[in-house]
Design a protein around this motif. Structure first.
Motif, PDB file in Angstrom:
ATOM      1  N   GLY A 166       1.119  -1.342  -0.118  1.00 28.35           N
ATOM      2  CA  GLY A 166      -0.097  -0.470  -0.181  1.00 28.35           C
ATOM      3  C   GLY A 166       0.829   1.324   0.199  1.00 28.35           C
ATOM      4  N   PRO A 167       0.319   2.054  -0.109  1.00 22.95           N
ATOM      5  CA  PRO A 167       0.627   3.779   0.615  1.00 22.95           C
ATOM      6  C   PRO A 167       1.632   4.278   1.354  1.00 22.95           C
ATOM      7  N   ALA A 168       2.511   5.166   1.464  1.00 27.39           N
ATOM      8  CA  ALA A 168       3.485   5.092   2.452  1.00 27.39           C
ATOM      9  C   ALA A 168       2.154   5.545   3.739  1.00 27.39           C
ATOM     10  N   LEU A 169       1.631   5.753   3.577  1.00 27.85           N
ATOM     11  CA  LEU A 169       0.366   6.448   4.179  1.00 27.85           C
ATOM     12  C   LEU A 169      -0.620   6.314   4.324  1.00 27.85           C
ATOM     13  N   THR A 170      -1.825   6.020   5.075  1.00 26.31           N
ATOM     14  CA  THR A 170      -2.859   5.528   4.786  1.00 26.31           C
ATOM     15  C   THR A 170      -4.611   6.236   5.304  1.00 26.31           C
ATOM     16  N   ASP A 171      -5.380   6.375   5.080  1.00 28.61           N
ATOM     17  CA  ASP A 171      -5.973   7.270   5.934  1.00 28.61           C
ATOM     18  C   ASP A 171      -7.165   5.725   6.067  1.00 28.61           C
ATOM     19  N   GLY A 172      -7.107   5.021   5.172  1.00 32.82           N
ATOM     20  CA  GLY A 172      -8.311   3.497   5.931  1.00 32.82           C
ATOM     21  C   GLY A 172      -7.731   3.392   7.112  1.00 32.82           C
ATOM     22  N   ASP A 173      -8.142   1.672   6.781  1.00 30.55           N
ATOM     23  CA  ASP A 173      -8.195   1.088   8.105  1.00 30.55           C
ATOM     24  C   ASP A 173      -7.360   0.356   8.927  1.00 30.55           C
ATOM     25  N   VAL A 174      -6.185   0.640   9.864  1.00 26.96           N
ATOM     26  CA  VAL A 174      -5.413  -0.567   9.711  1.00 26.96           C
ATOM     27  C   VAL A 174      -5.455  -1.381  10.888  1.00 26.96           C
ATOM     28  N   VAL A 175      -6.945  -1.776  11.253  1.00 23.39           N
ATOM     29  CA  VAL A 175      -6.749  -2.497  12.161  1.00 23.39           C
ATOM     30  C   VAL A 175      -7.563  -3.877  11.308  1.00 23.39           C
ATOM     31  N   GLY A 176      -8.769  -3.633  10.610  1.00 23.43           N
ATOM     32  CA  GLY A 176      -9.055  -5.183  10.174  1.00 23.43           C
ATOM     33  C   GLY A 176      -8.100  -5.376   9.225  1.00 23.43           C
ATOM     34  N   PRO A 177      -7.241  -5.510   8.197  1.00 19.84           N
ATOM     35  CA  PRO A 177      -6.188  -5.187   7.394  1.00 19.84           C
ATOM     36  C   PRO A 177      -4.911  -5.654   9.277  1.00 19.84           C
ATOM     37  N   ALA A 178      -4.967  -5.941   9.926  1.00 17.60           N
ATOM     38  CA  ALA A 178      -3.637  -6.187  11.105  1.00 17.60           C
ATOM     39  C   ALA A 178      -4.057  -7.866  11.969  1.00 17.60           C
ATOM     40  N   LEU A 179      -5.474  -7.524  11.719  1.00 18.91           N
ATOM     41  CA  LEU A 179      -6.036  -9.042  12.357  1.00 18.91           C
ATOM     42  C   LEU A 179      -6.416  -9.545  11.036  1.00 18.91           C
ATOM     43  N   GLU A 180      -6.399  -9.545  10.281  1.00 18.95           N
ATOM     44  CA  GLU A 180      -6.603 -10.188   8.540  1.00 18.95           C
ATOM     45  C   GLU A 180      -5.272 -11.402   9.051  1.00 18.95           C
ATOM     46  N   ALA A 181      -4.141  -9.277   8.909  1.00 13.96           N
ATOM     47  CA  ALA A 181      -2.941 -10.716   8.467  1.00 13.96           C
ATOM     48  C   ALA A 181      -2.494 -11.421  10.516  1.00 13.96           C
ATOM     49  N   GLU A 182      -3.086 -11.145  11.323  1.00  8.54           N
ATOM     50  CA  GLU A 182      -2.630 -12.028  12.427  1.00  8.54           C
ATOM     51  C   GLU A 182      -3.403 -13.306  12.780  1.00  8.54           C
ATOM     52  N   ALA A 183      -4.374 -13.691  11.714  1.00  8.05           N
ATOM     53  CA  ALA A 183      -5.484 -15.243  11.593  1.00  8.05           C
ATOM     54  C   ALA A 183      -4.680 -15.478  10.323  1.00  8.05           C
ATOM     55  N   LEU A 184      -3.397 -15.104   9.633  1.00  7.04           N
ATOM     56  CA  LEU A 184      -2.150 -15.766   8.784  1.00  7.04           C
ATOM     57  C   LEU A 184      -1.764 -16.046   9.257  1.00  7.04           C
ATOM     58  N   PHE A 185      -0.904 -15.204   9.914  1.00  2.00           N
ATOM     59  CA  PHE A 185       0.634 -15.324  10.141  1.00  2.00           C
ATOM     60  C   PHE A 185       0.784 -15.942  12.247  1.00  2.00           C
ATOM     61  N   HIS A 186      -0.356 -15.825  12.577  1.00  3.54           N
ATOM     62  CA  HIS A 186       0.124 -16.108  14.682  1.00  3.54           C
ATOM     63  C   HIS A 186       0.928 -15.149  14.796  1.00  3.54           C
ATOM     64  N   ALA A 187       1.386 -14.352  14.779  1.00  2.00           N
ATOM     65  CA  ALA A 187       2.278 -13.576  14.945  1.00  2.00           C
ATOM     66  C   ALA A 187       2.407 -12.879  16.119  1.00  2.00           C
ATOM     67  N   THR A 188       1.223 -12.992  17.010  1.00  2.00           N
ATOM     68  CA  THR A 188       1.306 -12.287  18.114  1.00  2.00           C
ATOM     69  C   THR A 188       1.334 -13.371  19.235  1.00  2.00           C
ATOM     70  N   ALA A 189       2.489 -12.900  20.669  1.00  5.07           N
ATOM     71  CA  ALA A 189       2.520 -13.194  21.834  1.00  5.07           C
ATOM     72  C   ALA A 189       0.368 -13.023  22.026  1.00  5.07           C
ATOM     73  N   LEU A 190      -0.333 -13.673  22.396  1.00 10.75           N
ATOM     74  CA  LEU A 190      -1.382 -13.388  23.330  1.00 10.75           C
ATOM     75  C   LEU A 190      -1.364 -14.000  24.170  1.00 10.75           C
ATOM     76  N   ALA A 191      -1.061 -13.064  25.125  1.00 10.47           N
ATOM     77  CA  ALA A 191      -0.529 -13.207  26.529  1.00 10.47           C
ATOM     78  C   ALA A 191      -1.610 -12.069  27.119  1.00 10.47           C
ATOM     79  N   PRO A 192      -1.920 -12.691  29.007  1.00  9.37           N
ATOM     80  CA  PRO A 192      -2.488 -11.799  29.927  1.00  9.37           C
ATOM     81  C   PRO A 192      -1.703 -10.272  29.638  1.00  9.37           C
ATOM     82  N   ALA A 193      -0.910  -9.669  29.220  1.00  7.60           N
ATOM     83  CA  ALA A 193      -0.184  -8.518  29.855  1.00  7.60           C
ATOM     84  C   ALA A 193      -0.625  -7.458  27.892  1.00  7.60           C
ATOM     85  N   THR A 194      -1.126  -8.039  27.369  1.00  6.89           N
ATOM     86  CA  THR A 194      -0.765  -8.520  25.444  1.00  6.89           C
ATOM     87  C   THR A 194      -1.191  -6.389  25.548  1.00  6.89           C
ATOM     88  N   ALA A 195      -3.085  -7.377  26.329  1.00  2.00           N
ATOM     89  CA  ALA A 195      -3.750  -5.810  25.384  1.00  2.00           C
ATOM     90  C   ALA A 195      -3.814  -3.594  26.859  1.00  2.00           C
TER      91      ALA A 195
END
Ligand SMILES: [Fe+2]
Ligand SMILES: [Fe+2]
Length: 239
Positions: A166-195
């Protein structure tokens, strides 16, 4: 492959290289250069990308002027080329949190790294970067982010990672695409302190989120971090 350069905030440059087959639609590897009296590079790119990334840096500041090399955590895309940069920039130091230095960087760096305490600021001359420990967020014990105080730019590392070129800067939603990438990669350590850790970053009231993979943004920064935290909190609750 080519590395594209874009100034996303005052004298803060995004260097972006898209690797077409790293994910469906491509996947960007982004470094950020703060052009201050003491220039700082956040992420080096992997070792094999050093020719591309170093040439892109050199178009903005002479490599030998680089003073600081920083990154979110110890993985090849974040810091694989750190010793190559140390070799061409004689005054440069790697700067990271104490855990990262103790566990990995005291050994891996060709010159001793500068150890930073949580909240410690480096005055770059014209820019001030605050080191913030974020253990295991998004992943790795030594994880950290950097916050540039005068432009309120949060260097998020892998937080909000999304695919595509995508472009260097976007005005669009970045959360939905991030959650799609999370479903693809499972990269985040989903731990009690994460949020909670991500909400503390939102409390910094960043005006730019500089993302390592995907488009950066200057809209709804705190709101997006809080939405990401809420989504991860749901994922960490026992079912
Ligand atoms: Fe990572
Ligand atoms: Fe990364």
């Amino acid at each position: 492959m080519q590395t594209n350069t874009h100034e996303i905030a005052d004298r803060i440059y995004r260097l972006s290289t898209c690797v077409p087959d790293a994910a469906p639609g491509g996947f960007t590897f982004n470094q950020f250069l703060i052009d201050a009296d003491q220039p700082l590079l956040f992420h080096t790119g992997p070792r094999r990308m050093f020719p591309l990334v170093s040439q892109a840096v050199a178009r903005i500041v002479p490599l030998e002027r680089l003073r600081w090399i920083a990154f979110g955590h110890v993985e090849a895309d974040e810091c694989g080329a750190m010793n190559e940069f140390l070799a061409v920039a004689p005054r440069a130091e790697v700067a990271h949190g104490a855990i990262g230095c103790m566990v990995s960087l005291d050994d891996l760096c060709d010159r001793p790294p500068r150890k930073l305490a949580d909240g410690e600021v480096i005055d770059l001359g014209g820019r001030r970067v605050r080191h913030i420990d974020t253990p295991h967020v998004p992943h790795n014990w030594e994880a950290r982010v950097l916050f540039e105080e005068s432009t309120a730019t949060l260097f998020c590392g892998d937080l909000l990672t999304h695919t595509g070129d995508g472009p260097a800067l976007t005005d669009g939603d970045v959360v939905g695409p991030a959650l799609e990438a999370e479903a693809l990669f499972h990269a985040t350590a989903l731990a009690p302190a994460t949020a909670g850790t991500i909400r503390r970053l939102a409390d910094l009231a960043p005006r730019t989120l500089a993302l390592m993979h995907g488009s950066s943004t200057q809209v709804r920064c705190g709101e997006s971090l809080r939405a990401l935290a809420d989504a991860y909190e749901l994922m960490t609750q026992p079912r």
